[in-house]
Each structure stands twice: as C-alpha cells, then as structure tokens.
Design an enzyme around this catalytic site. Structure first.
Site, PDB file in Angstrom:
ATOM      1  N   GLN A  54      -2.665  -4.364  -8.449  1.00  0.00           N
ATOM      2  CA  GLN A  54      -1.444  -3.730  -7.946  1.00  0.00           C
ATOM      3  C   GLN A  54      -0.298  -3.917  -8.919  1.00  0.00           C
ATOM      4  OE1 GLN A  54      -0.263  -1.628  -5.534  1.00  0.00           O
ATOM      5  NE2 GLN A  54      -2.452  -1.383  -5.742  1.00  0.00           N
ATOM      6  N   HIS A 109       0.655  -1.421 -11.680  1.00  0.00           N
ATOM      7  CA  HIS A 109       1.255  -0.108 -11.417  1.00  0.00           C
ATOM      8  C   HIS A 109       2.611   0.034 -12.091  1.00  0.00           C
ATOM      9  CE1 HIS A 109      -1.296   2.317  -8.959  1.00  0.00           C
ATOM     10  NE2 HIS A 109      -1.570   1.320  -8.149  1.00  0.00           N
ATOM     11  N   GLU A 119       2.054  -2.386   2.208  1.00  0.00           N
ATOM     12  CA  GLU A 119       1.365  -1.115   1.958  1.00  0.00           C
ATOM     13  C   GLU A 119      -0.164  -1.329   1.971  1.00  0.00           C
ATOM     14  OE1 GLU A 119       1.861   0.281  -2.031  1.00  0.00           O
ATOM     15  OE2 GLU A 119       1.333   2.343  -1.535  1.00  0.00           O
ATOM     16  N   HIS A 120      -0.617  -2.315   1.197  1.00  0.00           N
ATOM     17  CA  HIS A 120      -2.043  -2.663   1.173  1.00  0.00           C
ATOM     18  C   HIS A 120      -2.206  -4.099   1.640  1.00  0.00           C
ATOM     19  CE1 HIS A 120      -1.416   0.155  -2.263  1.00  0.00           C
ATOM     20  NE2 HIS A 120      -2.498   0.745  -1.766  1.00  0.00           N
ATOM     21  N   ASP A 122      -8.250   3.091  -3.286  1.00  0.00           N
ATOM     22  CA  ASP A 122      -7.375   3.894  -4.150  1.00  0.00           C
ATOM     23  C   ASP A 122      -8.072   5.149  -4.636  1.00  0.00           C
ATOM     24  OD1 ASP A 122      -5.167   2.324  -4.075  1.00  0.00           O
ATOM     25  OD2 ASP A 122      -5.552   1.272  -5.962  1.00  0.00           O
ATOM     26  N   HIS A 152      23.495  28.839  31.252  1.00  0.00           N
ATOM     27  CA  HIS A 152      22.080  28.508  31.448  1.00  0.00           C
ATOM     28  C   HIS A 152      21.677  28.805  32.899  1.00  0.00           C
ATOM     29  CE1 HIS A 152      22.193  26.441  27.608  1.00  0.00           C
ATOM     30  NE2 HIS A 152      20.944  26.004  27.747  1.00  0.00           N
TER      31      HIS A 152
END
Ligand code: NAD
Length: 430
Positions: free
Chosen positions: A259, A262, A327-328, A361, A420
C-alpha cells in the site's frame, strides 16, 4: 534513511487517542483547486483548442486526433503479450462475475385501484477517468468499466492522459476493449474532466464522471459536481492489518509496503497484541524495502502515515479498526473469521494469510475503488448501483384518489400549501 523513523510505534494509549493519532489530515489542496478552476473555465470557453494546449503543457504531447482509433486498439492487441492479455481477461471475467450480483431492480406494487413503482435505468452516458501520469492502471479500467457496462451504460467514454509521444499505454487499450468501453480520448487532468462536463467539438458531455486521479483531477471533479454526477473523491490509499503472534511478519511487512508504494501520502497500519510480532515486522520492513523499486516513496509514506499499534488485546485492535474505517483491512489472526464478523466499517476485508490485498486490487472480483479516509463508515465500494438511477412511479385511479383525498388535503393544509390542496379538491367539485 537520514535519521527518519522507519515507522512510528504507538503503545499504552487509550483508544480515542490512537484513533486521533492515526487520522490523517488529508490536504484538500487549495492550490490544485485554483489551478483546476482556471483550466475548467478555459476548456468551457475554448473547447478542443484549450484541451490540446493543456495536454501539450502537462503531458508534453501534441495531439492531432483526440480520439483513439480502432487501428491503435488493434495495434495494442498485437503489442501486449499473450500472458498479460490472458491475465487481464481472467481478471475481467472474475470482476464481471462478482458485479453481476449487484445493482438495484425495478419493482412495482399493484393494488386494485393504484399502482406504485420504482423504475431503475442505467445512466445513459458516463465518463471514466483513468490515471495515466506516473503509472498505467489497466486494473482501474476493468474495475470501472465492467460495473458500468453491467448497469447498461450505453455510451461509456474513457479519458486518460497520453504519454509524451501521443500514445496510450497499450495495456489500457486492451483492458478497455475487454471491458467494452465505447470511446477513448487522449486527455487527462482537469482539462479532461472539463471536457466531459461541458463537451467540446470532439468530446460529448456526459451525465456522470467516475474514476480516481491525482489532486488536480480530484479538485476538478469536486468543482464540476454541481453540473454532473461524480463518484466519491478518493483520497490517498490505506491499509490496516490486525495480526496476532501467530502471523507471519514477512507477509505483514510486504503487505504494508504494497500500500505504501502507492504514494507518499498512503497510510499503512499494523494493529497487534504481540510485541514480538511488532519487532519482527519492523525488521522485515527494513530488510524488504531495500529490494523494492519504489523504496523512497515507501519510506516517506511509512514515516509520515505508517504505524505499529501495540494493543492490549485483539478486541482492542478491532475497536480501533472500527473507528478508523480503513479502506483495506487484512485480518491475520488465528480466529480470523471470528474477527471479521466483528468489523463494522472497512472498504474491503481480506481474510487470512493467502488473501493479500493485491489479490483484490487486481483479480479476485470485488471492486478496488473503495472509500478512504474513514468514509467507509457511510460509503461503499464502487458498484453497479453507481451507474444506475431510479425514477418513482405513481398511478391512482379516480376511485383511489377519491377515497384518500381528505387525508391528502389535510396534510397540504397543515403545510399551508393551499394550491396543493386545490389540485386534489378541484377534481371532485361539481
Ligand atoms: P493522473 O492521470 O491522475 O494525473 C496526470 C494529469 O495531471 C496530467 O495529465 C495533467 O493534466 C495533470 N497535472 C499534472 N501536473 C499538473 C499541474 N502542475 N497543474 C495542473 N495539472 C497537472 O495521474 P497521476 O498523477 O499518476 O495520479 C494518479 C493518482 O490516482 C494517484 O494518486 C494514484 O494513487 C491514484 N489511483 C487510485 C486508484 C484507486 O482505485 N483509488 C487506482 C489507480 C490510481
């Protein structure tokens, strides 16, 4: 490493302090937003001319034809190795199989005097952004395009910045062909987002824009979000790993760094109740990083947003994880299935030693576009539903309305909206 800490240790802290220490202040880059705004205005005013000027400026490419031709796609099919094509095709099949289970369905409630319904339709035209600056991501093409096509998007347009020689990485074109993308344009950055939003002489405007990108792309998506639909604006990537003393430190170190590579803002966090494991992981990090091509990015990410948290128990690790909503999340404990059952918030969960995050992934099937920065508390992975919209349907017969008119009029009067009420009562006046 110039004296920089490899990774911070957090211990003997209460849960809320740990969560505070680990919560990142993701920079909402004002600078990127100002730059993106100016580019968007320019593309809105000058169309293709502006698009091509920015492509020249930022990507160094002179583009004669913005749209990728069929012969360029055919050539990419020739250039990409058979093995990579097969791998991408197999990944595409897995992603399709997984996503085919998703999506909302139309439904109707039929009574004798009225009919109600929810009608689900695909969004007709969608633009997908595929990053192409620092690396090429064919997996992102598959992960974005396949759910869109399952939803039934008719016109799926992909944009991606060209390389300086004006070409697109062949694997992106192959993935686009496998996933059924309809058109591909050589444009990226804020100028690409602007072109999809307002249209240019060459590029037609779309109803929704999806896909990840750098800070300029994210800023541009936010700016145009009052005009077109957008998916979530993904922040830097994150992984959390819950592990006990039985876990393999070499695997954990490798996964944290998968990770961290990235980008410099990526976060990688180990939560463990074992001091011995923590020490062993730290040694593995130092050892393995030497072999990795993105060593400097990894070291910066680990020192800025990396942490080994020593908890009193696995229960405490679970509690912290639920607050972080990573996230993961990888679970590498002896009782991984039990631990996973107690996770409330995470983008994707990977269970056991042989389900490292890259499986998800690239290949397994679930989407890799996931909620970041704690948003997994309320947001979900990209899915078929993101490419659908719903319309509700009401049919009342005269008898149905007559029977319920008093109740409707009463509510309208309570709200002070007499027009209405009148629209109901006028139908039954003699
Ligand atoms: P990109 O395509 O997002 O950005 C490249 C473009 O940015 C250029 O074409 C240019 O138009 C614009 N740009 C660059 N510098 C600029 C400047 N100074 N002013 C204005 N515009 C400028 O590619 P990238 O930069 O490699 O970033 C890709 C991002 O996407 C990374 O952050 C990566 O982590 C992320 N990503 C996320 C996922 C996911 O699923 N969440 C998947 C793949 C990639």
């Amino acid at each position: 490493m110039g004296g920089r800490t490899l990774i911070q240790y957090i211990r003997n802290q209460n849960k809320s302090d740990v969560v505070k220490m680990l919560s990142r202040n993701v920079d909402d880059s004002n600078e990127a937003s100002l730059v993106a705004k100016a580019i968007i205005e320019d593309v809105k005013a000058r169309g293709d001319i502006a698009v091509n000027a920015y492509t020249k400026k930022f990507d160094g490419a002179t583009i004669d034809d913005l749209q990728v031709s069929q012969s360029e796609i055919d050539e990419a099919m020739q250039v990409v190795s058979v093995d990579l094509k097969e791998a991408l095709q197999e990944a595409a099949n897995n992603i399709r199989k997984y996503h085919e289970q998703q999506g909302s369905n139309s439904y109707f409630i039929n009574e004798k005097d009225y009919r109600l319904g929810q009608i689900v339709k695909p969004i007709a035209n969608v633009g997908m952004y595929v990053p192409g600056g620092r690396a090429a991501y064919p997996s992102t093409v598959l992960m974005t395009a396949i759910p869109a096509k399952i939803a039934g998007v008719k016109e799926l347009v992909m944009i991606t910045p060209p390389k300086a020689d004006g070409t697109i990485q062949p694997s992106l074109l192959v993935a686009a062909a496998f996933a059924g993308v309809d058109k591909i344009y050589k444009v990226g950055g804020a100028q690409g987002i602007a072109a999809l939003t307002y249209g240019t002489e060459t590029i037609s405007k779309v109803a929704k824009i999806v896909g990840p990108g750098n800070s300029y792309v994210a800023a541009a998506k936010k700016i145009v979000s009052s005009v077109v639909g957008i998916d979530m604006v993904a922040g830097p990537s994150e992984i959390a790993i819950i592990a006990d003393k039985e876990a393999n430190p070499a695997f954990i170190a490798a996964d944290l760094m998968s990770q961290a590579e990235h980008d410099e803002d990526a976060a990688a966090i180990l939560l463990t109740d074992s001091e011995a494991l923590a020490e062993a992981v730290k040694m593995e990090l130092a050892k393995q990083v030497e072999q990795l091509s993105r060593k400097s990015i990894i070291l910066e990410a680990l020192s800025k947003n990396g942490a080994i948290v020593i908890t009193n128990s696995i229960d405490e690790a679970i509690d912290i994880t639920n607050e972080l909503a990573p996230e993961h999340l990888e679970i590498l404990t002896t009782n991984a299935v039990d631990v996973y059952g107690r996770i409330e918030s995470a983008g994707a969960i990977f269970i056991g030693e042989y389900s490292p995050e890259p499986v998800g992934d690239y290949f397994a099937g679930p989407n890799h576009t996931l909620p970041t920065n704690g948003t997994a508390k309320f947001a979900s992975p990209l899915s078929v539903t993101d490419f659908q919209k719903k319309t509700s349907l009401v049919y009342y017969s005269k008898e149905a309305l007559e029977m319920r008119k008093d109740a409707i009029e009463l509510i309208a009067e309570e709200e002070g909206l007499t027009a209405h009420a009148n629209a109901i009562s006028i139908r039954f006046k003699r």
